[in-house]
Write a protein that holds these residues in place. Structure first.
Motif, PDB file in Angstrom:
ATOM      1  N   SER A  47       0.829  -1.203   0.000  1.00 47.26           N
ATOM      2  CA  SER A  47       0.000   0.000   0.000  1.00 47.26           C
ATOM      3  C   SER A  47       0.870   1.261   0.000  1.00 47.26           C
ATOM      4  O   SER A  47       2.051   1.200   0.360  1.00 47.26           O
ATOM      5  CB  SER A  47      -0.898   0.006   1.246  1.00 47.26           C
ATOM      6  OG  SER A  47      -0.130   0.308   2.403  1.00 47.26           O
ATOM      7  N   PRO A  48       0.321   2.408  -0.405  1.00 48.37           N
ATOM      8  CA  PRO A  48       1.125   3.645  -0.429  1.00 48.37           C
ATOM      9  C   PRO A  48       1.796   3.965   0.900  1.00 48.37           C
ATOM     10  O   PRO A  48       2.977   4.353   0.920  1.00 48.37           O
ATOM     11  CB  PRO A  48       0.088   4.708  -0.800  1.00 48.37           C
ATOM     12  CG  PRO A  48      -0.899   3.984  -1.648  1.00 48.37           C
ATOM     13  CD  PRO A  48      -1.003   2.618  -1.027  1.00 48.37           C
ATOM     14  N   ARG A 145      -4.317   7.808  10.155  1.00 46.25           N
ATOM     15  CA  ARG A 145      -4.407   8.175   8.744  1.00 46.25           C
ATOM     16  C   ARG A 145      -5.829   8.541   8.336  1.00 46.25           C
ATOM     17  O   ARG A 145      -6.046   9.500   7.590  1.00 46.25           O
ATOM     18  CB  ARG A 145      -3.860   7.029   7.889  1.00 46.25           C
ATOM     19  CG  ARG A 145      -2.382   6.730   8.170  1.00 46.25           C
ATOM     20  CD  ARG A 145      -1.988   5.323   7.744  1.00 46.25           C
ATOM     21  NE  ARG A 145      -0.629   4.983   8.156  1.00 46.25           N
ATOM     22  CZ  ARG A 145      -0.292   4.567   9.371  1.00 46.25           C
ATOM     23  NH1 ARG A 145      -1.213   4.427  10.313  1.00 46.25           N
ATOM     24  NH2 ARG A 145       0.958   4.276   9.673  1.00 46.25           N
ATOM     25  N   ASP A 146      -6.802   7.762   8.822  1.00 43.08           N
ATOM     26  CA  ASP A 146      -8.202   8.074   8.507  1.00 43.08           C
ATOM     27  C   ASP A 146      -8.622   9.396   9.142  1.00 43.08           C
ATOM     28  O   ASP A 146      -9.379  10.170   8.556  1.00 43.08           O
ATOM     29  CB  ASP A 146      -9.116   6.950   8.992  1.00 43.08           C
ATOM     30  CG  ASP A 146      -8.942   5.676   8.185  1.00 43.08           C
ATOM     31  OD1 ASP A 146      -8.612   5.789   6.992  1.00 43.08           O
ATOM     32  OD2 ASP A 146      -9.124   4.584   8.734  1.00 43.08           O
ATOM     33  N   GLY A 147      -8.127   9.651  10.350  1.00 41.39           N
ATOM     34  CA  GLY A 147      -8.448  10.909  11.013  1.00 41.39           C
ATOM     35  C   GLY A 147      -7.864  12.110  10.299  1.00 41.39           C
ATOM     36  O   GLY A 147      -8.477  13.184  10.256  1.00 41.39           O
ATOM     37  N   GLY A 169      -1.543   9.702  -2.864  1.00 43.95           N
ATOM     38  CA  GLY A 169      -0.625   9.986  -3.960  1.00 43.95           C
ATOM     39  C   GLY A 169       0.672  10.605  -3.471  1.00 43.95           C
ATOM     40  O   GLY A 169       1.766  10.226  -3.914  1.00 43.95           O
ATOM     41  N   THR A 170       0.561  11.548  -2.539  1.00 40.35           N
ATOM     42  CA  THR A 170       1.759  12.193  -1.979  1.00 40.35           C
ATOM     43  C   THR A 170       2.627  11.185  -1.246  1.00 40.35           C
ATOM     44  O   THR A 170       3.854  11.134  -1.423  1.00 40.35           O
ATOM     45  CB  THR A 170       1.358  13.325  -1.016  1.00 40.35           C
ATOM     46  OG1 THR A 170       0.565  14.286  -1.721  1.00 40.35           O
ATOM     47  CG2 THR A 170       2.584  14.008  -0.433  1.00 40.35           C
ATOM     48  N   VAL A 171       1.982  10.372  -0.422  1.00 39.19           N
ATOM     49  CA  VAL A 171       2.707   9.354   0.346  1.00 39.19           C
ATOM     50  C   VAL A 171       3.393   8.369  -0.596  1.00 39.19           C
ATOM     51  O   VAL A 171       4.549   7.976  -0.385  1.00 39.19           O
ATOM     52  CB  VAL A 171       1.725   8.620   1.290  1.00 39.19           C
ATOM     53  CG1 VAL A 171       2.344   7.347   1.836  1.00 39.19           C
ATOM     54  CG2 VAL A 171       1.311   9.538   2.434  1.00 39.19           C
ATOM     55  N   LEU A 172       2.690   7.966  -1.651  1.00 39.97           N
ATOM     56  CA  LEU A 172       3.241   7.005  -2.607  1.00 39.97           C
ATOM     57  C   LEU A 172       4.474   7.572  -3.311  1.00 39.97           C
ATOM     58  O   LEU A 172       5.501   6.889  -3.437  1.00 39.97           O
ATOM     59  CB  LEU A 172       2.169   6.634  -3.633  1.00 39.97           C
ATOM     60  CG  LEU A 172       2.592   5.664  -4.746  1.00 39.97           C
ATOM     61  CD1 LEU A 172       3.046   4.340  -4.157  1.00 39.97           C
ATOM     62  CD2 LEU A 172       1.447   5.456  -5.727  1.00 39.97           C
ATOM     63  N   GLY A 185       0.995  -5.282  -6.560  1.00 41.96           N
ATOM     64  CA  GLY A 185       0.261  -5.281  -5.294  1.00 41.96           C
ATOM     65  C   GLY A 185      -0.225  -3.898  -4.906  1.00 41.96           C
ATOM     66  O   GLY A 185      -1.280  -3.752  -4.295  1.00 41.96           O
ATOM     67  N   THR A 186       0.543  -2.876  -5.258  1.00 46.08           N
ATOM     68  CA  THR A 186       0.143  -1.497  -4.969  1.00 46.08           C
ATOM     69  C   THR A 186      -1.140  -1.154  -5.712  1.00 46.08           C
ATOM     70  O   THR A 186      -2.046  -0.528  -5.169  1.00 46.08           O
ATOM     71  CB  THR A 186       1.261  -0.515  -5.374  1.00 46.08           C
ATOM     72  OG1 THR A 186       2.495  -0.951  -4.805  1.00 46.08           O
ATOM     73  CG2 THR A 186       0.954   0.889  -4.883  1.00 46.08           C
TER      74      THR A 186
END
Length: 221
Positions: A47-48, A145-147, A169-172, A185-186
């Motif tokens: 995941s990202p 992260r959800d918060g 997108g930024t994190v990725l 997988g991503t």
């Protein structure tokens, strides 16, 4: 007064309901970490947020689980200007998932081929969706992260999908630049996790609601 403005209140219909929900929360977070470990071991992408964590881990030499916890704590600091309220689930999310993922990585060997790794990733993705439904339906507050996402939605007025896409997108991109693994997988995670959680979460919520309505032993005497 300050704590009340920062912490989400803990409510329960009974002591039994509270204990059952706490067990559900802890189990869900533990399984979430197991799921992350399985997806990392799968070796076909992650995941990202895990691209970022593995990128930081590779650059610093700090273990993946520790980095996962540190990233969660940094994200929690971003809650402060957003005035997000912290729940028990928020704190335990930031503390428990990393060690659980590290434990899984220590116990599960690297797959011998992609034919083993790919099913391992899919199993991790399914388990992650189940675990997400489990801990969210316990209703002890969102994860870090959800918060962050909901706080930005509330502050900016932008649509959820726009904020979520910008964050992920930024994190990725940052994780990729740091050397984090991006693969099939991503993509599977990006398109699969939402529908899977969308199936598991309502089911878990119905189960918890039904369980909380059961009469307690004291009231049934």
């Amino acid at each position: 007064m300050l704590l009340r403005s920062v912490l989400l209140p803990i409510t329960a219909t009974s002591r039994r309901d509270l204990v059952e929900r706490i067990v559900q929360l802890v189990l869900g977070l533990f399984l979430y970490g197991v799921a992350l470990g399985l997806m990392v071991r799968g070796g076909i992408g992650v995941s990202p947020w895990d691209v970022l964590a593995l990128g930081v881990s590779g650059r610093t030499g700090i273990g993946y689980g520790v980095v996962t916890n540190l990233v969660a704590l940094v994200v929690l600091l971003l809650w402060i200007p957003l005035r997000q309220r912290v729940g028990l689930g928020t704190v335990l999310n930031a503390l428990l998932i990393g060690p659980s993922a590290d434990l899984t990585l220590a116990l599960v060997p690297a797959p011998s081929s992609i034919w083993v790794g790919a099913p391992m990733f899919v199993a991790g993705l399914l388990l992650l969706a189940f675990a997400t439904g489990l801990y969210i339906s316990a209703d002890f507050g969102p994860g870090p992260r959800d918060g962050l996402m909901t706080g930005l939605v509330r502050r900016t007025g932008w649509r959820v999908w726009i904020v979520r896409t910008l964050i992920e997108g930024t994190v990725l991109v940052v994780g990729f630049l740091l050397g984090g693994p991006v693969g099939v997988g991503t993509v599977l995670f990006a398109f699969g996790v939402g529908p899977l959680i969308g199936w598991f979460l309502p089911w878990m919520t119905r189960v918890r609601t039904t369980r909380s309505r059961r009469p307690s032993p004291a009231s049934s005497r």
